[in-house]
Design a protein around this motif. Structure first.
Motif, PDB file in Angstrom:
ATOM      1  N   SER A 194       0.838  -1.218   0.000  1.00  0.00           N
ATOM      2  CA  SER A 194       0.000   0.000   0.000  1.00  0.00           C
ATOM      3  C   SER A 194       0.864   1.255   0.000  1.00  0.00           C
ATOM      4  O   SER A 194       0.603   2.199   0.730  1.00  0.00           O
ATOM      5  CB  SER A 194      -0.931  -0.003   1.215  1.00  0.00           C
ATOM      6  N   GLY A 195       1.925   1.259  -0.781  1.00  0.00           N
ATOM      7  CA  GLY A 195       2.753   2.454  -0.910  1.00  0.00           C
ATOM      8  C   GLY A 195       3.801   2.580   0.177  1.00  0.00           C
ATOM      9  O   GLY A 195       4.211   1.594   0.799  1.00  0.00           O
ATOM     10  N   TRP A 197       3.618   4.230   3.059  1.00  0.00           N
ATOM     11  CA  TRP A 197       3.168   4.503   4.422  1.00  0.00           C
ATOM     12  C   TRP A 197       3.760   3.514   5.423  1.00  0.00           C
ATOM     13  O   TRP A 197       4.297   3.919   6.462  1.00  0.00           O
ATOM     14  CB  TRP A 197       1.643   4.479   4.487  1.00  0.00           C
ATOM     15  N   VAL A 198       3.667   2.220   5.134  1.00  0.00           N
ATOM     16  CA  VAL A 198       4.138   1.209   6.095  1.00  0.00           C
ATOM     17  C   VAL A 198       5.638   1.322   6.378  1.00  0.00           C
ATOM     18  O   VAL A 198       6.047   1.345   7.536  1.00  0.00           O
ATOM     19  CB  VAL A 198       3.761  -0.215   5.623  1.00  0.00           C
ATOM     20  N   LEU A 200       7.512   3.918   6.118  1.00  0.00           N
ATOM     21  CA  LEU A 200       7.741   5.166   6.848  1.00  0.00           C
ATOM     22  C   LEU A 200       7.357   5.034   8.313  1.00  0.00           C
ATOM     23  O   LEU A 200       8.070   5.514   9.205  1.00  0.00           O
ATOM     24  CB  LEU A 200       6.945   6.304   6.190  1.00  0.00           C
ATOM     25  N   VAL A 201       6.228   4.374   8.577  1.00  0.00           N
ATOM     26  CA  VAL A 201       5.819   4.139   9.967  1.00  0.00           C
ATOM     27  C   VAL A 201       6.816   3.223  10.661  1.00  0.00           C
ATOM     28  O   VAL A 201       7.197   3.457  11.819  1.00  0.00           O
ATOM     29  CB  VAL A 201       4.402   3.537  10.026  1.00  0.00           C
ATOM     30  N   PHE A 259      -2.518  13.023  14.011  1.00  0.00           N
ATOM     31  CA  PHE A 259      -3.179  13.009  12.711  1.00  0.00           C
ATOM     32  C   PHE A 259      -4.642  13.402  12.852  1.00  0.00           C
ATOM     33  O   PHE A 259      -5.184  14.126  12.021  1.00  0.00           O
ATOM     34  CB  PHE A 259      -3.059  11.618  12.081  1.00  0.00           C
ATOM     35  N   GLY A 276      -2.423   2.141   7.295  1.00  0.00           N
ATOM     36  CA  GLY A 276      -2.965   3.088   6.332  1.00  0.00           C
ATOM     37  C   GLY A 276      -4.300   2.670   5.767  1.00  0.00           C
ATOM     38  O   GLY A 276      -4.611   3.002   4.605  1.00  0.00           O
TER      39      GLY A 276
END
Length: 277
Positions: A194-195, A197-198, A200-201, A259, A276
């Motif tokens: 899914s891009g 996001w994962v 980066l988290v 957020f 995400g």
């Protein structure tokens, strides 16, 4: 194999088995584990910082606060846990402002209470919470293990010599890379890609976990203790084992709140936020 190493291995096996079993079952079992971690952490924090010697009233309030937070987690209304926790921290902060209690008292309730609350909030009661908790474990444990081995193999400049002389920049970087890869591997085992996001988290949690490790080292150095306690045979105390984990959980907790606060979307669950979804 020495007796101490054997004891350390056996203790590690038992700890991992208990944690993974509670994570699998979730619900009351995991909340019980999270509550126990919070109580043990408060006991060790209070012992290291000598809260009982600073103010018996403050120390008694600390135990009352932790008991109230854990009791509400286990038997009360889940939606009231965070307001209760915030209220008790604020109540402990007010006497510290006027000098009657130590700031270490308010800090102990905050650190210990949030350890329990954030762990329970991430796991939740559904399959998404299970995936989220395994994701956090993978990031933190991968970071911890690879930071140790990479640091020993490569060495180099120290990360924070005044706080933890054994940690190096090479270990921190190697551990961070491993943490990101471990988190991505777990996420892909549950969901499709899914891009960015994962990863980066995972990067954020890996760094947060290492800061948590340094924070506990600072506390121990500040008060001249080697281990937070001797509750776990061969491993020291509970704080020694969960310092990185709870800081990673803090990071998820506050990142999700941030957020929501800035209007970047409502956070239905921390599991959904982590992936995400």
């Amino acid at each position: 194999m020495s007796r101490e190493l054997t004891l350390r291995i056996y203790s590690a096996i038992v700890m991992v088995a208990v944690v993974l079993a509670a994570t699998w079952f979730g619900g009351f079992a995991f909340r019980l584990l999270a509550g126990a971690i919070g109580l043990f952490v408060y006991y060790e924090w209070a012992s290291m910082t000598k809260l009982g010697e600073r103010s018996m009233r403050g120390h008694a309030f600390g135990w009352f606060s932790m008991a109230a937070i854990v009791a509400n987690m286990l038997f009360g209304e889940p939606d009231l846990t965070v307001p209760l926790f915030a209220g008790l921290v604020l109540t402990a902060t007010l006497p510290a402002l006027v000098g009657n209690w130590s700031w270490w008292q308010a800090g102990g309730i905050f650190y210990s209470g949030l350890s329990a609350v954030s762990l329970a909030a991430i796991r939740g009661d559904d399959q998404l919470g299970f995936a989220a908790m395994i994701f956090v474990f993978a990031v933190v444990w991968s970071t911890d293990i690879l930071a140790y081995f990479v640091g020993r193999a490569i060495g180099g400049p120290k990360l924070a010599p005044r706080i933890s002389p054994g940690k190096t920049w090479s270990g921190a970087i190697g551990g961070t890379i491993a943490g990101v890869l471990g988190g991505v591997a777990v996420a892909l085992s549950f969901f499709q890609w899914s891009g960015l996001w994962v990863p980066l988290v995972a990067l954020f949690l890996s760094v947060a976990g290492q800061i948590g490790d340094l924070f506990e080292s600072f506390i121990k150095r500040r008060f001249g203790v080697k281990d937070s306690s001797h509750l776990i045979p061969g491993h020291g105390g509970v704080m020694d084992r969960v310092d990185a984990l709870v800081f990673a959980c803090f990071a998820v907790f506050f990142l999700a709140i941030g957020f929501s606060a800035v209007g970047m979307g409502a956070v239905d669950s921390l599991g959904a936020f982590l992936f995400g979804l």
